[in-house]
Motif scaffolding. Structure first.
Motif: not given
Ligand SMILES: Cc1cc2nc3c(=O)[nH]c(=O)nc-3n(C[C@H](O)[C@H](O)[C@H](O)COP(=O)(O)OP(=O)(O)OC[C@H]3O[C@@H](n4cnc5c(N)ncnc54)[C@H](O)[C@@H]3O)c2cc1C
Length: 386
Positions: A131, A136-137, A161, A214, A367, A369, A372-373
């Motif tokens: 990421t 990200g996605s 992250f 993180t 996290g 994914g 929505e993904i």
């Protein structure tokens, strides 16, 4: 004893379950508060788990692993969920189920000796760098650039992250090796975190998962040798998409295990808490809510085990894995939320652990994914994704 002993779990799995449970209850759970407060659990936990053989259960014996099947890792994550702090199982799963599987799958023998073997022993801590602030996605949009230079690559860019990022010894890194090739121009690398130019810029403060660290990380003209390339140049996107399948499936197994424990706690509370002269569980409004959650747990658990079995047989069940991830993540948060509701004001107090489950479980919908993904992947496998 698991509820599925004969179908998916052998006697060896059940013996393993017993020993991970004993370890978790004796050596991890008593420290949960301390590690939550410290916002990190000690590095020695990796070492100890390595000594016990828990960090390499499914890896071949020739690299120090246990030679077990995928269900050994499922047993591990299920039992670790009893440690009372979600960050620890997450960090351990980054080590065994996310950052190191690409080394076994795509690494050469030298890379396996230098990274996989010490990771299995718990002597090296691993992190996974996918990421970025702007990617990200949309992993294919990442911009960390590994420019080819004589003898290696010069890396510039930024990851965010990153679990285990403040203390890892190495990172399995995804970077772009060709600026204009989209998802085809990406490659994997193994990077020692003490390489000049590898900069941990900050430790991030989170809503939950407090016992794991993180980080945000910068690469500033970081030189890595040709030998750092993991697998074929240009295959990074495909290889990391493969990695994400295992990550999502093991994450789903952990989410279901956590949901079961949280629901058990809520049931116990509802049996003991008396209002209007009777235990609150005697109200159908509460009992039926518990029944709905139990039904969802049973269904998602069955799907996770069946999908894990397919995965273990060498199939690549992408749709089922995304279904597991989507349903298990929502389930674990919904169970924690309903458990908090069942516990009323006490559930909202820091002294009751349900608040921690509620904060920790929220991550699973983001996290590895997002929800929505996962839906997008399911649509794609059905022929109408974007
Ligand atoms: C505690 C924590 C630990 C993590 N550990 C790691 C790690 O170790 N290594 C690592 O590489 N990453 C790690 N991550 C990153 C994590 O995988 C990403 O946060 C996640 O993939 C989502 O990316 P994003 O946060 O950039 O959200 P974005 O991609 O910006 O998404 C924001 C929102 O938009 C939605 N969205 C985006 N695209 C679409 C679309 N096409 N259709 C519909 N909705 C869409 C998303 O679902 C989401 O709701 C971690 C994250 C956290 C919070």
């Amino acid at each position: 004893m698991s509820e599925y002993p004969k179908l998916f779990f052998t006697e060896e799995h059940e013996m393993l379950r017993q020993s991970v449970r004993e370890f978790t209850e004796k050596e991890l759970a008593p420290h949960a508060e301390e590690w939550e407060e410290a916002r990190v659990f000690p590095n020695e936990v990796f070492k100890r788990m390595g000594e016990l053989g828990f960090l390499g259960l499914h890896y071949p014996e020739e690299y120090g692993g246990g030679g077990g099947d995928y269900f050994t890792n499922i047993v591990l994550v299920e039992e670790l969920s009893r440690c009372r702090t979600g960050g620890l199982p997450m960090a351990i799963m980054v080590q065994v189920g996310m950052a190191t599987p690409p080394i076994l799958a795509f690494g050469n023998d030298e890379q396996k000796q230098n990274y996989l073997v010490p990771a299995i022993k718990g002597e090296k801590i691993a992190c996974l760098g996918i990421t970025e602030p702007e990617a990200g996605s949309d992993v294919a949009n990442l911009s960390t650039y590994a420019e080819k230079v004589p003898g290696g690559y010069k890396v510039n860019g930024n990851k965010i992250f990153i679990t285990n990022g403040t203390r890892a010894d190495f990172m399995t890194l995804v970077a772009r090796t060709e600026k204009r090739k989209g998802y085809k121009g990406m490659s994997l690398f193994l990077v020692d975190t003490n390489t000049p130019g590898f900069v941990v810029s900050r430790k991030l403060d989170k809503v939950g998962m407090w016992s794991s660290d993180t980080a945000e990380i910068f690469f500033e003209d970081m030189f890595i040798p040709d030998s750092a390339l993991l697998g074929e140049e240009g295959r990074g996107f495909y290889n990391i998409m493969w990695e994400l399948q295992g990550e999502r499936l093991i994450g789903a197994a952990g989410s279901v295990a956590g949901a079961k424990l949280t629901l058990e706690g809520a049931i116990q509370y509802a049996k003991e808490r008396v209002q209007f002269g009777r235990p609150i569980i005697k109200n159908q409004a509460i009992a039926h809510r518990i029944a709905d959650l139990q039904a969802r747990i049973d269904a998602v658990q069955a799907l996770v085990y069946l999908t894990a079995w397919k995965y273990d047989q060498g199939e690549y069940p992408v749709r089922e894995i995304s279904s597991c991830k989507l349903l298990a993540a929502q389930l674990s948060f919904d169970v924690a939320d309903e458990a908090m509701q069942i516990m009323g004001g006490y559930g909202y107090m820091m002294e009751y652990e349900v608040q921690r489950a509620w904060r920790d479980a929220r991550l699973s919908r983001i996290g590895g994914g997002t929800d929505e993904i996962q839906r997008e992947i399911i649509c794609t496998t059905m022929g109408f994704g974007l």
